[in-house]
Design an enzyme around this catalytic site. Structure first.
Site, mmCIF file in Angstrom:
data_model
loop_
_atom_site.group_PDB
_atom_site.id
_atom_site.type_symbol
_atom_site.label_atom_id
_atom_site.label_comp_id
_atom_site.label_asym_id
_atom_site.label_seq_id
_atom_site.Cartn_x
_atom_site.Cartn_y
_atom_site.Cartn_z
ATOM 1 N N LYS A 1 40.915 -3.932 88.493
ATOM 2 C CA LYS A 1 41.694 -4.940 87.763
ATOM 3 C C LYS A 1 42.581 -5.743 88.715
ATOM 4 O O LYS A 1 42.733 -6.958 88.562
ATOM 5 C CB LYS A 1 42.530 -4.258 86.687
ATOM 6 C CG LYS A 1 41.692 -3.571 85.617
ATOM 7 C CD LYS A 1 42.526 -2.687 84.707
ATOM 8 C CE LYS A 1 41.649 -1.936 83.707
ATOM 9 N NZ LYS A 1 42.420 -0.988 82.867
ATOM 10 N N ASP B 1 46.083 -5.329 76.534
ATOM 11 C CA ASP B 1 45.036 -4.358 76.224
ATOM 12 C C ASP B 1 44.742 -4.325 74.729
ATOM 13 O O ASP B 1 43.710 -3.792 74.303
ATOM 14 C CB ASP B 1 45.449 -2.953 76.694
ATOM 15 C CG ASP B 1 44.704 -2.545 77.958
ATOM 16 O OD1 ASP B 1 43.696 -3.198 78.286
ATOM 17 O OD2 ASP B 1 45.126 -1.576 78.604
ATOM 18 N N GLN C 1 47.805 2.558 82.026
ATOM 19 C CA GLN C 1 46.537 3.207 82.340
ATOM 20 C C GLN C 1 46.532 4.620 81.774
ATOM 21 O O GLN C 1 47.387 5.442 82.105
ATOM 22 C CB GLN C 1 46.314 3.247 83.858
ATOM 23 C CG GLN C 1 44.963 3.801 84.269
ATOM 24 C CD GLN C 1 43.820 2.920 83.805
ATOM 25 O OE1 GLN C 1 43.876 1.710 83.940
ATOM 26 N NE2 GLN C 1 42.784 3.533 83.264
#
Length: 1032
Positions: free
Chosen positions: A184, A253, A228
């Protein structure tokens, strides 16, 4: 399926996304970059201040900038014409999205889909139907490079002027999580997004993780935040709580419950969609198959893929069936699916024979199965049996290389979308603040009643509105908060706003509304003109009195906090519930005085060696020498700390204080308060505290708190007192209250830290309105010559507050005493008397002009003033050289009553400043005193007493002669006699004593005052006022 045409393939040349505002595919009629940049686009925002972390520019020759994505690397260069031209010169070749599949059927290396059939474009290699993304070399016009041909450097990049900021949080150090994040970060870097990886150790607690998330939530320069998972911590973690701590507007997200709920009820335009389902929808749209009316089957029900995928398909008008591993007729359900999305997490559970002929198959699974032909002994497969499904599916995504790159791409897209939404709400340099404009009542209620009728905003909300982060705010109840100095460090590179100082003429004992005008002006600029504005006033002193002052009976504790509809609320908190600053100063003073006594006592009782052991004790065989003691040794010319000779020990421990020169606790408290007010940082405060001279030794040398080894403890004790206090006015304008140095024996104004922080917070287009104590002759002179000299700040405008009442007093009206009725002369129009008193106004305007700044006179209107009187005062002020003179009714009307003043201040602030100090500090102290006395007070000369001459000679010998001077005299007259009104002349100013406030940084010079009015008691205001009931 129908054989696609060449033009259809050309149409899909424009990669997976169109304009950044919609990310929609648009037709392109030939395979060239030049045609791509000529597509009609919807316009983007024109410009955003670069401090926010993102900037948009309009590309020449096109109406916006377009983001083109390459999903294999998650790059999306902006196709601004400048970028395209540069790429055209260098040549941009295509790059394979993934290698050809090793299983049945080749995978097109230019797109994400494995072909069901292929076709040929004349003159080009074989490619696949309308599911093929084909890139052409814009330099040679030939087909894209073969597999592995071109490097990442050939891909166009986003220009440097476009940037979104995103943060990623990782708890622990899992290899798989680090790999995902590195992918990412690489994708973000390649497209110009400033992405940061915030690593927290595996020992991090849930509270620590939540604190870091909140800090990112509040940072306007960050537009996206991902956590994460899994959270690899040795401490218990509530994953749901951590995930939901991310602000929904930064949840790129799409995993928070708020975003999930909005998606579930169909609010697709007001939420972030999880990246994998969003990418799946984009892939489906690229097939050309319409979702509307189709039978869609989703296998899996996870929060990340299955559930949001169901909602997306449903709100795109598909008939959706959600299945899972426990579904009994799974094969039958799959066989009816026109669109099949699989995310069950089971290797090859969906067999090819189940798939409906021509169906679109999106495989989200990632599984490992044994494979002896691989070096690792295993290979990656999806949830669909690819070799058999490809024979029946119209379109199918391979694993790996299909949905994975799309997920990263959608993450980038969401981040850009978040930045765009931020742009729509954000105006560079403008606060998003809510003001409360009050409708004044008649007859006007008391100050306490007005305060109680106003519902103040929660202090946390106000702090957020003015750009402070939660970690910088220490709430002290609902309505007050101390602000950490970290905020000033964070903003140190931001430009300052305009700086306005409010002073007054010599007032009556009732006061003339200087603080009220300060707050009213701030309200007018902020709530009414929508300009970022802060007011800075002194913190009220505790233990003073309940006095009658101003327009009526109001609560006074040392210094007014405004009045009427221009006051700080809640009144009872700001006046009667101190934040502990004065208590800390008193404690610090006691520490110093007790240390002086203890040192003198043990110096006479103990031997030099025993006293040395007390001062510098042994710890594990070594002497523990403090920084202050090391400085004392250096001052004595001793360059070592251990071992010391007997002579060195004697010189070190023997302070030999002359008891007649020791300071008193009151003087010490006043100097500590001045130090807090004049310090710009904790480090400077500690340095100033170390310089406090507490006595002189018998040799005539100064003894400081550093010599007593007490400066360090003082700094620790006073650290909390250095933080400005945030509150608000009746109309919701932010106010800093900080420090209350006396205006006679100190500089008498709010702290430098409060002013500096406010100037940074309002920004270049904002205003900070601060005050100086008493009249322009006393408070303003000290504000400039002491405060501005140390702060480095230069005001833009001076506002002088005057009243008809005070000018009548200077014109010969009878004396005024607080708490007693005004003499009848003050309620009757008398223009001649008023005009005589205006000579004092002229003198104070000249005092302010001596520093080279534009001066505005604010005439604070009282109910008994006539229009003729007010016009006379304004006219006299203009004749005296004021930039403007305006009437103010902010006591009765709030900010609306100071609009004319605010507009005048705006105009004056545009003038070029010619600021200058009144004197150079390097000239002799007597000359500095003479300059102030003659230019500010109108004195003929100064008269130094023998004691003051002796002190002046001593301080000059000790090296303090170059300090600024602070003359302590009555504030009720330009002279030292409070009974002399108007403009006294031809008088001598007697200087009776001088004290060196070395820590504060000035010489305090006392005058001889025949003080009669100041000693008169003030009638308390609590009679007839039930303050407790009013405040409930």
């Amino acid at each position: 399926m129908e054989q696609p045409t060449s033009s259809t393939a050309q149409q899909l040349y424009f990669n997976l996304f169109g304009p950044v505002h919609a990310f929609l595919h648009k037709p392109c009629d030939c395979l060239s970059w030049s045609k791509l940049c000529s597509l009609d686009r919807a316009p983007l925002s024109a410009c955003l201040h670069t401090r926010t972390g993102i900037a948009w520019n309009a590309a020449a020759g096109s109406s916006d900038n377009t983001l083109v994505w390459e999903l294999h690397t998650a790059q999306f260069p902006v196709t601004a014409e400048e970028t395209l031209a540069e790429n055209s010169k260098e040549g941009v070749a295509g790059q394979a999205l993934f290698s050809r599949s090793t299983v049945a059927g080749d995978v097109c290396h230019h797109c994400l889909f494995a072909p069901a059939r292929s076709f040929e474009i004349p003159g080009q290699p074989a490619h696949h139907g309308n599911h093929c993304i084909w890139k052409q070399d814009c330099k040679t016009g030939e087909g894209a490079a073969e597999e592995g041909g071109s490097s990442d450097e050939s891909v166009p990049r986003i220009p440097a002027w476009l940037g979104c900021a995103a943060d990623g949080h990782l708890v622990g150090d899992r290899d798989d999580s680090n790999l995902y994040i590195s992918m990412k970060l690489k994708a973000a870097a390649e497209i110009g997004i400033n992405a940061n990886h915030i690593r927290l150790p595996e020992t991090a607690t849930e509270d620590e993780v939540l604190q870091r998330i909140v800090a990112v939530n509040e940072n306007p320069a960050v537009h996206g935040l991902i956590v994460q998972l899994p959270l690899d911590s040795i401490n218990p973690m509530n994953t749901e709580k951590v995930t939901n701590a991310v602000a929904p507007e930064k949840d790129v997200d799409g995993l928070t419950s708020i975003n999930a709920g909005k998606l579930s009820r169909g609010d697709l335009g007001d939420c972030f969609i999880p990246c994998t389902p969003n990418g799946c929808m984009e892939l489906i749209s690229q097939t050309g198959v319409s979702v509307m009316g189709k039978n869609a089957v989703v296998i899996g029900r996870s929060k990340i893929v299955g559930a949001p995928m169901h909602d997306l398909l449903l709100w795109n008008h598909a008939t959706v069936t959600t299945c899972h591993s426990k579904t009994l007729d799974l094969a039958e359900q799959v066989g009816r699916a026109d669109i099949l999305v699989v995310g069950a997490g089971r290797a090859e559970m969906v067999k090819g024979e189940w798939v409906k002929e021509g169906a679109v198959v999106i495989d989200c699974g990632i599984n490992h199965i044994p494979d002896s032909s691989k070096a690792s002994g295993k290979r990656v497969v999806g949830d669909v049996h690819y070799p058999s499904a490809i024979e029946r599916a119209g379109y199918i995504t391979p694993v790996p290389g299909g949905v994975g790159p799309m997920t990263v791409a959608m993450l980038m897209k969401n981040t850009v979308e978040s930045a765009k939404r931020f742009l729509q709400k954000y105006t560079p340099g403008k606060w998003n603040i809510e003001y409360t404009k009050k409708n004044p009542l008649e007859p006007q209620p008391s100050d306490a009643e007005i305060s109680c009728s106003c519902q103040s905003k929660p202090i946390g909300q106000l702090a957020r509105e003015v750009g402070l982060f939660s970690e910088e705010v220490e709430p002290y109840g609902r309505s007050r908060a101390k602000i950490r100095l970290d905020a000033l460090k964070r903003m140190e590179k931001q430009p300052d706003g305009k700086y306005v100082v409010v002073t007054g003429i010599t007032s009556t004992p009732l006061g003339e509304g200087k603080c009220t005008t300060t707050l009213g002006l701030a309200q007018a600029l902020g709530a009414h003109l929508n300009i970022n504005t802060f007011a800075c006033v002194q913190e009220p002193s505790p233990g003073s009195f309940f006095g009658a002052r101003g327009h009526g009976f109001i609560l006074i504790t040392g210094i007014a906090v405004g009045g009427g509809y221009s006051q700080i609320i809640p009144l009872e908190e700001v006046s009667l519930q101190p934040l502990g600053q004065h208590e800390l100063i008193s404690a610090a003073s006691r520490v110093v005085m007790d240390t002086i006594k203890a040192h003198a006592y043990y110096e006479s009782k103990l031997s030099e060696k025993a006293l040395f052991d007390l001062l510098v004790p042994l710890k594990k065989g070594q002497r523990s020498v403090s920084p202050a003691q090391l400085n004392r040794l250096k001052k004595l010319g001793i360059e070592k700390s251990d071992p010391l000779t007997r002579t060195e020990i004697r010189r070190f421990v023997q302070l030999d204080i002359d008891p007649d020169t020791a300071t008193d606790s009151g003087s010490l408290e006043n100097e500590i308060m001045a130090i807090l007010s004049l310090s710009s940082s904790e480090e400077e405060m500690q340095q100033r505290l170390a310089k406090i001279v507490v006595a002189t030794n018998k040799s005539g040398d100064p003894v400081t708190t550093e010599d007593l080894d007490v400066s360090g403890p003082l700094a620790m004790l006073l650290k909390d007192a250095l933080k400005p206090v945030l509150m608000q006015t009746v109309e919701g304008t932010p106010v800093f209250l900080h420090t209350s140095p006396l205006a006679d024996i100190a500089q008498g104004s709010p702290s430098i830290l409060a002013d500096k922080l406010a100037l940074k917070m309002v920004g270049s287009g904002g205003f900070v309105v601060t005050e100086s104590g008493h009249g322009a002759d006393i408070g303003l002179e000290k504000f400039f010559n002491i405060k501005c000299r140390y702060s480095g700040l230069r005001p833009d405008v001076v506002v002088i507050v005057a009243t008809v009442r005070s000018l009548k007093m200077h014109g010969g009206a009878p004396p005024v005493q607080a708490g007693l009725p005004l003499p009848k002369e003050y309620s009757q129009e008398n223009l001649k008397q008023l005009e005589r008193g205006c000579c004092h106004l002229k003198r104070q305007v000249e005092n302010a002009q001596a520093f080279g700044l534009p001066v505005i006179v604010a005439v604070n209107k009282f109910s008994g003033d006539t229009e003729a009187e007010l016009e006379l005062v304004c006219g006299q002020a203009r004749q005296a050289g004021a930039f403007d003179a305006v009437q103010c009714t902010n006591w009765s009307e709030g900010g609306a009553g100071a609009l004319a003043l605010a507009e005048a201040v705006q105009r004056a602030a545009k003038l070029p400043g010619q600021f200058s100090f009144l004197y150079d500090t390097q000239i002799p102290a007597a000359d500095k005193l003479r300059t102030v006395a003659q230019k500010m007070y109108g004195a003929k000369d100064i008269e130094l007493s023998p004691k003051s001459k002796e002190k002046l000679a001593l301080y000059t010998k000790q090296g303090f002669g170059n300090l600024p001077v602070c003359i302590a005299k009555t504030h009720l007259s330009l002279s030292n006699d409070p009974m002399l009104k108007g403009v006294p002349t031809n008088f001598m100013l007697p200087i009776t004593d001088i004290k060196a406030n070395v820590g504060a940084g000035f010489l305090c010079c006392l005058t001889e005052s025949t003080n009669t009015e100041m000693d008169d008691p003030m009638w308390p205001c609590f009679h007839g006022n039930n303050l407790y009931s009013d405040s409930k």
